[in-house]
Structure formats: C-alpha cells, structure tokens
Design an enzyme around this catalytic site. Structure first.
Site, PDB file in Angstrom:
ATOM      1  CE  LYS A  52      -3.839  -2.441   2.173  1.00 41.18           C
ATOM      2  NZ  LYS A  52      -4.638  -2.761   3.364  1.00 41.18           N
ATOM      3  CD  GLN A  96      -3.450  -4.425   6.507  1.00 44.19           C
ATOM      4  OE1 GLN A  96      -3.644  -3.359   5.942  1.00 44.19           O
ATOM      5  NE2 GLN A  96      -3.809  -5.573   5.972  1.00 44.19           N
ATOM      6  CG  ASP A 119      -9.422  -0.182   5.124  1.00 39.92           C
ATOM      7  OD1 ASP A 119      -9.187  -0.610   3.985  1.00 39.92           O
ATOM      8  OD2 ASP A 119      -8.671  -0.360   6.105  1.00 39.92           O
TER       9      ASP A 119
HETATM   10  N1  GUN Z   1      -6.822  -6.977   6.294  1.00 37.11           N
HETATM   11  C1  GUN Z   1      -7.165  -7.697   5.194  1.00 37.11           C
HETATM   12  N2  GUN Z   1      -7.690  -6.893   4.244  1.00 37.11           N
HETATM   13  C2  GUN Z   1      -7.675  -5.645   4.741  1.00 37.11           C
HETATM   14  C3  GUN Z   1      -8.090  -4.386   4.222  1.00 37.11           C
HETATM   15  O1  GUN Z   1      -8.599  -4.237   3.101  1.00 37.11           O
HETATM   16  N3  GUN Z   1      -7.904  -3.330   5.066  1.00 37.11           N
HETATM   17  C4  GUN Z   1      -7.372  -3.447   6.312  1.00 37.11           C
HETATM   18  N4  GUN Z   1      -7.255  -2.348   7.062  1.00 37.11           N
HETATM   19  N5  GUN Z   1      -6.996  -4.610   6.812  1.00 37.11           N
HETATM   20  C5  GUN Z   1      -7.142  -5.697   6.035  1.00 37.11           C
END
Ligand code: GUN
Length: 293
Positions: A52, A96, A119
């Site tokens: 990311k 995350q 998100d």
């Molecule tokens: N863990 C797995 N997929 C995601 C996501 O799209 N965002 C976040 N913050 N954590 C995750």
C-alpha cells in the site's frame, strides 16, 4: 477461458490517479496523504501494508506508516487513531487488520472518523453504502466491481453466489452485487459455514465470489460450465522452494476450475492488486472531499 488480469487493471487505475494527482498539485492543492497503522509483525499484514505504501509512491501520494508493538494497549492505539483524525494533513487512513486479540477491532474502527475511513469499514460508511448514499466502499469488494466493469462482464439478472460472510468482503460484496448498478442487479445467494449443500448453490451460479480463506476450497465439480469465478483467497502456505519460503494460495483449485470458466481471477495477480487500487481511489476521493463535502 479468459484470465482476469487484476495487476494490469490496477496499474491502469494507478496511472489515472497519478495523472489526477499531478493536476491537483499543479493547481495548488496539497499532495493527497494516506496513513496506515500496523500493529505487530504478522507476515501477511507486513506485506500488504508495504504494498500500500509503495502504491502511494507510484501515484504521487504522501504516505505515513505508524508501527506499534503487538503488545500495545488498546488505549495507546485509540490515541493514535484520534491523532490521525485530528491531523489536517492526513486525508485518509487505515488500521491494518487483523489486530491482536486484546484489542477490540470494532472499537478501533468506530473511533476512525467516517470522513477519513478510506477502508470503508466504519458503520457509517457501511450504512451509507447500503442506502446508496455517497460513501467509501470497502476496498476488496470495490475492486471486484471494477474488475467486472473492466471486462464488461454481464451481471444483470445473473445468479451470483458469494461464499464467506466477513464484514470486509463477503457481506458488503453480496450487497453491492444486488444493487441496481452496472456491476449489480444479480440475484445473490450469500453462503457460509452453516450453508447446507453448498454445491447445489454453486452449481446454479453464473458468478461465484469465493472469500472464505480456505486454500483450494472450490473444486471443479462445484462449478458450472461457463461460470465467472472471482477468487479472493490469499492464504500463505509453506513453499521451501521459493525465496520467501511461502506462496499465496487462493480459495479456488485453479488448475481444475479454470478450464470450466468463462472468466477467472488468478492468485496472485487477480483481486489483490485491485484492493490496493481501490484504497488509492478512496484516498483520492477523501483528498478531494467528494464523499463528505
Ligand atoms: N486486512 C485484510 N484486508 C484488509 C483491508 O482491506 N484493510 C485493512 N485495514 N486490513 C485488512
């Protein structure tokens, strides 16, 4: 059978975002800024967050990574969330997941300002999505809708089975596919661990979204000829022959399912890169204050 190239579509979207960022900055706006909070050292989370941050660089976003030890208290983490809420330079941020067990995930998510929740996990964003109001749509389901659009896959009136009812993927995906939109208008069946005779549902499906996190769960005898199969699984399995010592396995037994499909996403290179593209799109919307004016 056509392979759906998520990597290619993601890069195309990133190019469009990069061009827009250039214009924004040239016209006196600040650089869009995404922040990420990472707690602990889960291998998968490390990889996803690094990807990311790298994607932010690619498109000209500023990024900030806040790291916390696995034994960080909930209170400390909530303080950091409030700090990012109040930081006017940060347009959007993510925490995350998964978080260590002693931290209440819902409490953390609900502390994030909906305006910065790129998100799309906050109840306000999920609720607004259900009501067709402007909102941030969770990155993975959003990315899947973009793939369906990019490949002009007909969804209207199709039978769609979503396997897995997580808050992050399965549940929002099932809602999006039923909406009256270009990528929607499906008749959706949401299957889960208590579903009886799963195969009777999947054999009736024109589109299958597999998001349960069990490697190679979906077998050829569960899929009808000509189906579209979207594989959301990314489980790390040991692979001593590789440099990293692991490889990513999807939820679909690809080699035997692919020949039956009209379209299928590979793992890696299918849905994964689109999750990142969606996060960038949401962050750009946040920077332009398009969702919450
Ligand atoms: N863990 C797995 N997929 C995601 C996501 O799209 N965002 C976040 N913050 N954590 C995750």
């Amino acid at each position: 059978m056509q392979l759906i190239d998520g990597k290619k579509i993601s890069l195309e979207i990133q190019e469009q975002i990069a061009a827009e960022v250039k214009t924004l900055v040239a016209t006196g706006h600040k650089q869009p800024h995404l922040a990420a909070i990472l707690v602990g050292n889960d291998g998968g989370s490390e990889t996803y967050v690094a990807a990311k941050i790298k994607a932010c660089e690619n498109v000209g976003f500023k990024s900030t990574l806040l790291r916390f030890a696995a034994d960080t208290s909930e209170e400390k983490l909530l303080e950091a969330v409030v700090g990012l809420n109040n930081d006017s330079d940060v347009d959007g941020f993510i925490v995350q997941l998964p978080l260590p067990k002693h931290i209440n995930e819902h409490k953390v998510t609900e502390t994030i300002l909906p305006q910065k929740d790129v998100d799309g996990f906050h109840p306000v964003n999920l609720g607004r999505m259900v009501l067709n109001l402007p909102s941030y749509i969770s990155a993975t389901p959003y990315g899947i809708t973009k793939l369906l659009e990019a490949y002009n896959i007909e969804t209207g009136g199709k039978n769609c089975v979503v396997i897995g009812r997580s808050h992050i993927v399965g549940s929002p995906m099932s809602i999006l596919l039923a909406k009256n939109t270009k990528y929607g208008n499906c008749t959706v069946t949401l299957c889960h661990s208590k579903t009886k005779d799963l195969k009777s549902h999947t054999l009736n499906a024109d589109i299958i979204v597999c998001a349960l996190g069990i490697p190679e769960f979906l077998k050829a005898d569960m899929v009808k000829e000509g189906a579209v199969v979207i594989d959301v699984g990314t489980t790390r399995v040991a692979a001593p022959e590789t440099k990293s010592g692991f490889k990513l396995k999807g939820d679909v037994k690809f080699d035997e399912v692919a020949p039956k499909c009209s379209y299928i996403t590979p793992v890696p290179g299918g849905v994964g890169p689109m999750t990142i593209a969606s996060l960038l799109m949401n962050t750009l919307l946040a920077a332009k204050k398009e969702i919450y004016a």
